[in-house]
Design a protein around this motif. Structure first.
Motif, PDB file in Angstrom:
ATOM      1  N   TYR A  34       0.828  -1.205   0.000  1.00 17.54           N
ATOM      2  CA  TYR A  34       0.000   0.000   0.000  1.00 17.54           C
ATOM      3  C   TYR A  34       0.868   1.262   0.000  1.00 17.54           C
ATOM      4  O   TYR A  34       2.007   1.241   0.451  1.00 17.54           O
ATOM      5  N   SER A  35       0.261   2.348  -0.470  1.00 24.23           N
ATOM      6  CA  SER A  35       1.030   3.574  -0.713  1.00 24.23           C
ATOM      7  C   SER A  35       1.812   4.079   0.505  1.00 24.23           C
ATOM      8  O   SER A  35       2.952   4.509   0.360  1.00 24.23           O
ATOM      9  N   ASN A  36       1.225   3.971   1.695  1.00 25.28           N
ATOM     10  CA  ASN A  36       1.925   4.469   2.892  1.00 25.28           C
ATOM     11  C   ASN A  36       3.200   3.707   3.205  1.00 25.28           C
ATOM     12  O   ASN A  36       4.059   4.197   3.934  1.00 25.28           O
ATOM     13  N   TYR A  37       3.309   2.490   2.680  1.00 28.10           N
ATOM     14  CA  TYR A  37       4.480   1.663   2.968  1.00 28.10           C
ATOM     15  C   TYR A  37       5.279   1.327   1.702  1.00 28.10           C
ATOM     16  O   TYR A  37       6.154   0.480   1.728  1.00 28.10           O
ATOM     17  N   ALA A  38       4.966   2.035   0.624  1.00 22.13           N
ATOM     18  CA  ALA A  38       5.602   1.705  -0.657  1.00 22.13           C
ATOM     19  C   ALA A  38       7.111   1.951  -0.644  1.00 22.13           C
ATOM     20  O   ALA A  38       7.841   1.375  -1.440  1.00 22.13           O
ATOM     21  N   LYS A  39       7.565   2.795   0.269  1.00 24.15           N
ATOM     22  CA  LYS A  39       9.003   3.090   0.315  1.00 24.15           C
ATOM     23  C   LYS A  39       9.665   2.485   1.545  1.00 24.15           C
ATOM     24  O   LYS A  39      10.647   3.001   2.061  1.00 24.15           O
ATOM     25  N   ALA A  40       9.114   1.382   2.029  1.00 22.21           N
ATOM     26  CA  ALA A  40       9.598   0.820   3.279  1.00 22.21           C
ATOM     27  C   ALA A  40      10.504  -0.396   3.097  1.00 22.21           C
ATOM     28  O   ALA A  40      11.010  -0.940   4.076  1.00 22.21           O
ATOM     29  N   GLY A  41      10.696  -0.828   1.866  1.00 24.89           N
ATOM     30  CA  GLY A  41      11.582  -1.974   1.637  1.00 24.89           C
ATOM     31  C   GLY A  41      10.998  -3.310   2.056  1.00 24.89           C
ATOM     32  O   GLY A  41      11.734  -4.275   2.239  1.00 24.89           O
ATOM     33  N   ILE A  42       9.673  -3.370   2.198  1.00 24.03           N
ATOM     34  CA  ILE A  42       9.075  -4.635   2.669  1.00 24.03           C
ATOM     35  C   ILE A  42       8.366  -5.398   1.543  1.00 24.03           C
ATOM     36  O   ILE A  42       7.603  -6.323   1.801  1.00 24.03           O
ATOM     37  N   GLY A  43       8.641  -5.000   0.309  1.00 25.79           N
ATOM     38  CA  GLY A  43       7.994  -5.640  -0.842  1.00 25.79           C
ATOM     39  C   GLY A  43       8.194  -7.145  -0.870  1.00 25.79           C
ATOM     40  O   GLY A  43       7.315  -7.887  -1.328  1.00 25.79           O
ATOM     41  N   PHE A  44       9.352  -7.608  -0.379  1.00 23.09           N
ATOM     42  CA  PHE A  44       9.628  -9.048  -0.449  1.00 23.09           C
ATOM     43  C   PHE A  44       8.608  -9.864   0.343  1.00 23.09           C
ATOM     44  O   PHE A  44       8.398 -11.038   0.064  1.00 23.09           O
ATOM     45  N   THR A  45       7.947  -9.233   1.338  1.00 21.68           N
ATOM     46  CA  THR A  45       6.963  -9.994   2.136  1.00 21.68           C
ATOM     47  C   THR A  45       5.756 -10.411   1.289  1.00 21.68           C
ATOM     48  O   THR A  45       5.110 -11.403   1.585  1.00 21.68           O
ATOM     49  N   THR A  46       5.487  -9.642   0.216  1.00 25.41           N
ATOM     50  CA  THR A  46       4.364 -10.012  -0.664  1.00 25.41           C
ATOM     51  C   THR A  46       4.677 -11.306  -1.427  1.00 25.41           C
ATOM     52  O   THR A  46       3.784 -11.955  -1.946  1.00 25.41           O
ATOM     53  N   ILE A  47       5.958 -11.628  -1.511  1.00 26.34           N
ATOM     54  CA  ILE A  47       6.383 -12.842  -2.218  1.00 26.34           C
ATOM     55  C   ILE A  47       6.665 -13.971  -1.235  1.00 26.34           C
ATOM     56  O   ILE A  47       6.382 -15.133  -1.501  1.00 26.34           O
ATOM     57  N   TYR A  48       7.191 -13.606  -0.083  1.00 22.95           N
ATOM     58  CA  TYR A  48       7.556 -14.611   0.911  1.00 22.95           C
ATOM     59  C   TYR A  48       6.339 -15.205   1.610  1.00 22.95           C
ATOM     60  O   TYR A  48       6.265 -16.420   1.821  1.00 22.95           O
ATOM     61  N   LYS A  49       5.362 -14.374   1.958  1.00 20.24           N
ATOM     62  CA  LYS A  49       4.209 -14.880   2.723  1.00 20.24           C
ATOM     63  C   LYS A  49       3.380 -15.905   1.951  1.00 20.24           C
ATOM     64  O   LYS A  49       2.889 -16.863   2.553  1.00 20.24           O
ATOM     65  N   PRO A  50       3.200 -15.747   0.630  1.00 19.58           N
ATOM     66  CA  PRO A  50       2.516 -16.832  -0.102  1.00 19.58           C
ATOM     67  C   PRO A  50       3.269 -18.167  -0.018  1.00 19.58           C
ATOM     68  O   PRO A  50       2.647 -19.227   0.045  1.00 19.58           O
ATOM     69  N   ILE A  51       4.592 -18.117   0.037  1.00 20.66           N
ATOM     70  CA  ILE A  51       5.376 -19.357   0.183  1.00 20.66           C
ATOM     71  C   ILE A  51       5.046 -19.985   1.540  1.00 20.66           C
ATOM     72  O   ILE A  51       4.818 -21.192   1.658  1.00 20.66           O
ATOM     73  N   PHE A  52       5.008 -19.124   2.544  1.00 19.65           N
ATOM     74  CA  PHE A  52       4.700 -19.556   3.899  1.00 19.65           C
ATOM     75  C   PHE A  52       3.312 -20.210   3.944  1.00 19.65           C
ATOM     76  O   PHE A  52       3.129 -21.277   4.541  1.00 19.65           O
ATOM     77  N   GLU A  53       2.336 -19.565   3.288  1.00 23.68           N
ATOM     78  CA  GLU A  53       0.968 -20.082   3.265  1.00 23.68           C
ATOM     79  C   GLU A  53       0.904 -21.417   2.516  1.00 23.68           C
ATOM     80  O   GLU A  53       0.214 -22.347   2.948  1.00 23.68           O
ATOM     81  N   ALA A  54       1.637 -21.507   1.418  1.00 31.22           N
ATOM     82  CA  ALA A  54       1.657 -22.761   0.644  1.00 31.22           C
ATOM     83  C   ALA A  54       2.259 -23.893   1.478  1.00 31.22           C
ATOM     84  O   ALA A  54       1.783 -25.037   1.436  1.00 31.22           O
ATOM     85  N   LEU A  55       3.291 -23.581   2.230  1.00 24.75           N
ATOM     86  CA  LEU A  55       3.904 -24.594   3.102  1.00 24.75           C
ATOM     87  C   LEU A  55       2.910 -25.048   4.170  1.00 24.75           C
ATOM     88  O   LEU A  55       2.817 -26.240   4.470  1.00 24.75           O
ATOM     89  N   LYS A  56       2.153 -24.060   4.696  1.00 28.16           N
ATOM     90  CA  LYS A  56       1.143 -24.386   5.715  1.00 28.16           C
ATOM     91  C   LYS A  56       0.101 -25.345   5.167  1.00 28.16           C
ATOM     92  O   LYS A  56      -0.410 -26.209   5.870  1.00 28.16           O
ATOM     93  N   LYS A  57      -0.206 -25.155   3.869  1.00 28.22           N
ATOM     94  CA  LYS A  57      -1.220 -26.007   3.232  1.00 28.22           C
ATOM     95  C   LYS A  57      -0.604 -27.283   2.665  1.00 28.22           C
ATOM     96  O   LYS A  57      -1.232 -27.985   1.896  1.00 28.22           O
ATOM     97  N   LYS A  58       0.652 -27.514   2.987  1.00 25.15           N
ATOM     98  CA  LYS A  58       1.411 -28.670   2.490  1.00 25.15           C
ATOM     99  C   LYS A  58       1.452 -28.708   0.961  1.00 25.15           C
ATOM    100  O   LYS A  58       1.330 -29.764   0.323  1.00 25.15           O
TER     101      LYS A  58
END
Lengths: 240, 78
Positions: free
Chosen positions: A179-203
């Motif tokens: 989101y715009s308020n956090y667009a310059k926060a360097g946390i973009g990688f979490t949008t890619i990492y968290k789906p991996i985490f969720e997929a692992l949770k779902k085996k």
């Protein structure tokens, strides 16, 4: 080759649209003949990398290159996060969106969250049409039961990711963003990492997604987290 | 080497830019300072100054100038 009537783009973009997928074994003459039958206002043509014979033919026919689309996969077993990413990732949580969250998401998209897609980069279209298309796409997927998650940092929603089950343990996060308020926060990688985490949770077995070469940041983030490219399509467009 | 020189060198080497460009640099002003570049720069910064930034500070680190303010909290005068 496949010719798909992309009727949903009439609602999203206001034009009739065909999406053409060329396959590796397709003959140039057949492609030329089939393309001549298309009469939509906007045509999107995907050509596998290496088929320069077809590329030369379609450019003669008025198609313009707009992007390369990289098919990226992650087999979940080997997820690289450096120390700092790990620290940040631990602080960012995610949760399934409710209707109010979806309204906030659509408002973020409408205010110009994305600017590297082939619609917003195409002078025939506008960033408003691009946003409308993303909102339409997510709405359609929600109707089909696809999950959309919000990313949360210190009780604030900082972004989102979609999470589509495409069968056999494979998940397709077709869209994600900060989101715009956090667009310059360097946390973009979490949008890619968290789906991996969720997929692992779902085996799950694998994440499958696409990244445009017009979005170098997304390509670098996927590579840094351990995705690899297994296919490239060159994407051409034509307005009639 | 002064702290300012060390600090500037982190930017010039991480992002492949001159010291002049670094001095007024902001996040995403150049392609290299994206999410991946940010993590790489912060990692080097932590190594060079032997500190560990709080996550809020990693997120707030939005420019060369802002970074100088943040480092003061860790007793690093730049």
């Amino acid at each position: 080759m496949k010719i798909i009537d992309a009727f949903w783009e009439k609602r999203n973009l206001g034009v009739s649209c065909s999406e053409v997928e060329i396959e590796n074994g397709d003959l140039v003459e057949l492609v030329k003949k089939e393309l001549s039958t298309i009469d939509t206002q906007y045509t999107v043509l995907k050509v596998p990398s290496g088929r320069t014979d077809i590329i030369l033919e379609i450019t003669r026919g008025g198609y313009f290159f707009i992007e390369a689309s990289l098919h990226l996969i992650h087999k979940l077993g080997d997820c690289h996060l450096n120390g700092i990413q790990e620290r940040l990732a631990q602080k960012v949580d995610y949760q399934l969106m409710n209707e109010a969250d979806i309204r906030v998401l659509f408002s973020e998209i409408a205010s110009g969250m994305f600017n590297t897609d082939r619609i917003s980069l195409d002078p025939y279209f506008s960033s408003e049409q691009s946003a409308k298309r993303y909102i339409g796409w997510i709405s359609d997927e929600l109707d089909k039961g696809t999950s959309v998650f919000k990313l949360i940092y210190k009780n604030e929603t900082v972004g989102f990711f979609t999470f589509k089950d495409i069968g056999e343990g494979v998940y397709y996060p077709f869209l994600a963003g900060i989101y715009s308020n956090y667009a310059k926060a360097g946390i973009g990688f979490t949008t890619i990492y968290k789906p991996i985490f969720e997929a692992l949770k779902k085996k799950g077995k694998m994440i499958s997604t696409y990244v445009s070469t017009n979005n170098l940041n997304a390509m670098r983030m996927h590579e840094a987290i351990g995705f690899f490219c297994d296919k490239i399509n060159y994407v051409f467009i034509k307005h009639s | 080497m002064t702290n300012l020189e060390k600090y500037t060198q982190i930017f010039t080497e991480t992002f492949g830019i001159s010291a002049e460009v670094a001095a007024s640099l902001e996040y995403q002003q150049i392609q290299e300072w994206d999410s991946v570049g940010h993590m790489s720069m912060i990692a080097t910064l932590e190594n060079v100054f032997e500190i560990m930034l709080d996550t809020d500070d990693i997120i707030d680190f939005s420019s060369f100038e802002k970074g100088k303010e943040i480092l003061k909290k860790y007793d690093v005068e730049v």
